[in-house]
Design a protein around this motif. Sequence first.
Motif, PDB file in Angstrom:
ATOM      1  N   UNK A  10       0.970  -1.304   0.001  1.00 19.87           N
ATOM      2  CA  UNK A  10       0.054   0.022   0.087  1.00 19.87           C
ATOM      3  C   UNK A  10       0.863   1.165   0.142  1.00 19.87           C
ATOM      4  N   UNK A  11       1.901   1.407   0.609  1.00 23.62           N
ATOM      5  CA  UNK A  11       2.760   2.496   0.830  1.00 23.62           C
ATOM      6  C   UNK A  11       3.616   2.939  -0.528  1.00 23.62           C
ATOM      7  N   UNK A  12       3.977   1.703  -1.223  1.00 17.98           N
ATOM      8  CA  UNK A  12       4.463   1.817  -2.540  1.00 17.98           C
ATOM      9  C   UNK A  12       3.359   2.256  -3.559  1.00 17.98           C
ATOM     10  N   UNK A  13       2.128   1.705  -3.381  1.00 14.31           N
ATOM     11  CA  UNK A  13       1.248   2.161  -4.393  1.00 14.31           C
ATOM     12  C   UNK A  13       0.868   3.678  -4.216  1.00 14.31           C
ATOM     13  N   UNK A  14       0.834   4.246  -2.936  1.00 14.67           N
ATOM     14  CA  UNK A  14       0.652   5.679  -2.421  1.00 14.67           C
ATOM     15  C   UNK A  14       1.942   6.386  -3.099  1.00 14.67           C
ATOM     16  N   UNK A  15       2.933   6.063  -3.004  1.00 12.13           N
ATOM     17  CA  UNK A  15       4.232   6.742  -3.697  1.00 12.13           C
ATOM     18  C   UNK A  15       4.062   6.767  -4.856  1.00 12.13           C
ATOM     19  N   UNK A  16       3.761   5.809  -5.610  1.00 13.16           N
ATOM     20  CA  UNK A  16       3.330   5.821  -7.254  1.00 13.16           C
ATOM     21  C   UNK A  16       2.219   6.909  -7.660  1.00 13.16           C
ATOM     22  N   UNK A  17       1.181   6.892  -6.772  1.00 15.01           N
ATOM     23  CA  UNK A  17      -0.001   7.835  -7.144  1.00 15.01           C
ATOM     24  C   UNK A  17       0.728   9.179  -7.070  1.00 15.01           C
ATOM     25  N   UNK A  18       1.293   9.327  -5.720  1.00  6.86           N
ATOM     26  CA  UNK A  18       1.994  10.746  -5.434  1.00  6.86           C
ATOM     27  C   UNK A  18       2.780  11.037  -6.433  1.00  6.86           C
ATOM     28  N   UNK A  19       3.801  10.190  -7.006  1.00  3.17           N
ATOM     29  CA  UNK A  19       4.736  10.725  -8.095  1.00  3.17           C
ATOM     30  C   UNK A  19       3.867  11.000  -9.535  1.00  3.17           C
ATOM     31  N   UNK A  20       2.803  10.322  -9.763  1.00  4.61           N
ATOM     32  CA  UNK A  20       2.063  10.558 -10.982  1.00  4.61           C
ATOM     33  C   UNK A  20       1.541  11.819 -10.772  1.00  4.61           C
ATOM     34  N   UNK A  21       0.775  12.228  -9.490  1.00  8.52           N
ATOM     35  CA  UNK A  21       0.346  13.602  -9.363  1.00  8.52           C
ATOM     36  C   UNK A  21       1.253  14.673  -9.586  1.00  8.52           C
ATOM     37  N   UNK A  22       2.627  14.489  -9.065  1.00 10.29           N
ATOM     38  CA  UNK A  22       3.725  15.518  -9.347  1.00 10.29           C
ATOM     39  C   UNK A  22       3.842  15.758 -10.882  1.00 10.29           C
ATOM     40  N   UNK A  23       3.869  14.666 -11.642  1.00 12.07           N
ATOM     41  CA  UNK A  23       4.044  14.709 -12.848  1.00 12.07           C
ATOM     42  C   UNK A  23       2.928  15.444 -13.608  1.00 12.07           C
ATOM     43  N   UNK A  24       1.704  15.202 -13.136  1.00 11.05           N
ATOM     44  CA  UNK A  24       0.653  15.949 -13.491  1.00 11.05           C
ATOM     45  C   UNK A  24       0.719  17.386 -13.291  1.00 11.05           C
ATOM     46  N   UNK A  25       0.997  17.709 -12.254  1.00 13.72           N
ATOM     47  CA  UNK A  25       1.337  19.172 -11.761  1.00 13.72           C
ATOM     48  C   UNK A  25       2.291  19.853 -12.587  1.00 13.72           C
ATOM     49  N   UNK A  26       3.297  19.313 -12.765  1.00 16.89           N
ATOM     50  CA  UNK A  26       4.358  19.686 -13.616  1.00 16.89           C
ATOM     51  C   UNK A  26       3.345  20.249 -15.102  1.00 16.89           C
TER      52      UNK A  26
END
Length: 355
Positions: free
Chosen positions: A313-329
């Motif tokens: 679950x922690x790794x999945x959260x990191x994945x989605x957080x990283x994808x959100x960072x990419x989206x915000x860029x």
Amino acid sequence: MIILPAAPTAREEIEDAIETALERLEHRMISQGEGARALASAIRRATTGGKRFRPLLVAAAYDTLDGDAVPLSGLYQVAAAFELLHTAFVVHDDVIDHDLERRGIPNISGEFRQRGIDKGADDHGAALLGDAAGILAGDLLLHEAGRLVALADIPAKMRATLMTLVEDAVLVSAAGELADVENAVSAGDVDPMTVLKATRDKTAVYSFSAPLQAGAVMADADDAVQHALERFGERLGLAYQLIDDLIGAFGSTAVSGKDEGCDLREAKKTHLISLARETENWPEVSEALAQAHTGPVAIRAAQAALSASGARLALERLVYDTLEEATLIVTGSTLPSPCQMMLLDLVDSVTERVP
């Protein structure tokens, strides 16, 4: 699978550029003996059938940035270079990991290991031949990728920038691969951030940042655009590789192309394992992982232990957080609307890979 919209012409021209490079290599190897000819044929098989998303990233960036600064033949030749670069890294990676198959069929090392056996070699000699073939095939592909960029029909200043991009991609990927192996063989605990950096470096630059930047360079985009694409590629590439870690632990054979739980069977020290090590469940996880090499039942037990620890679950959260960072860029940039849409579609495609 990452799917990029592209005109059929773009896909065809990229394939033609790859095919021309492979034909040239095969022709050059004809006079070098039967073994060299067999190696050239194996390289062709290793390069055939890929999704081509890296060269398509080059073309997509160029197109969505309204590129018209270079002849299309030059664009497709540079794009093809990134596919050959990818194949080179895959071939070398198989040697490092002692893998003999890819997608269920013998890879270059596997082909030449069998070739050694057919010639009467013992197991050690056959393995030596397989590894040598894999290393040399990767070397030839790296050279061919650089040659494509060096001879592309593009302005000299642009070529210099692209050569630097390719060089940086090779250097960062090599450093990331070396760090990954060092982490794997280390007897002690490895800091999670160290593992995370190696995870990013292995893939993000050569698979995402560099192809996107290459398209932008050839579209004559300004520095702000190139910087936004570099940052986006780093975040998306990290997410992509972290998803690969999830697939390697939990993905099916159909998704991974390898045995289910292959990373657990091979005791790879991925970021998933680093996260599990920091939980109170680590003793149970460690015990389960120690047995994972024994078979499917033990693999499922290790998967269950990792999930129970909260590491998955922690790794999945990191994945989605990283994808959100990419989206915000993307949404916070001055990139043209077509380019933004293409990049956001990429985020969606990567998100769909989560097992």
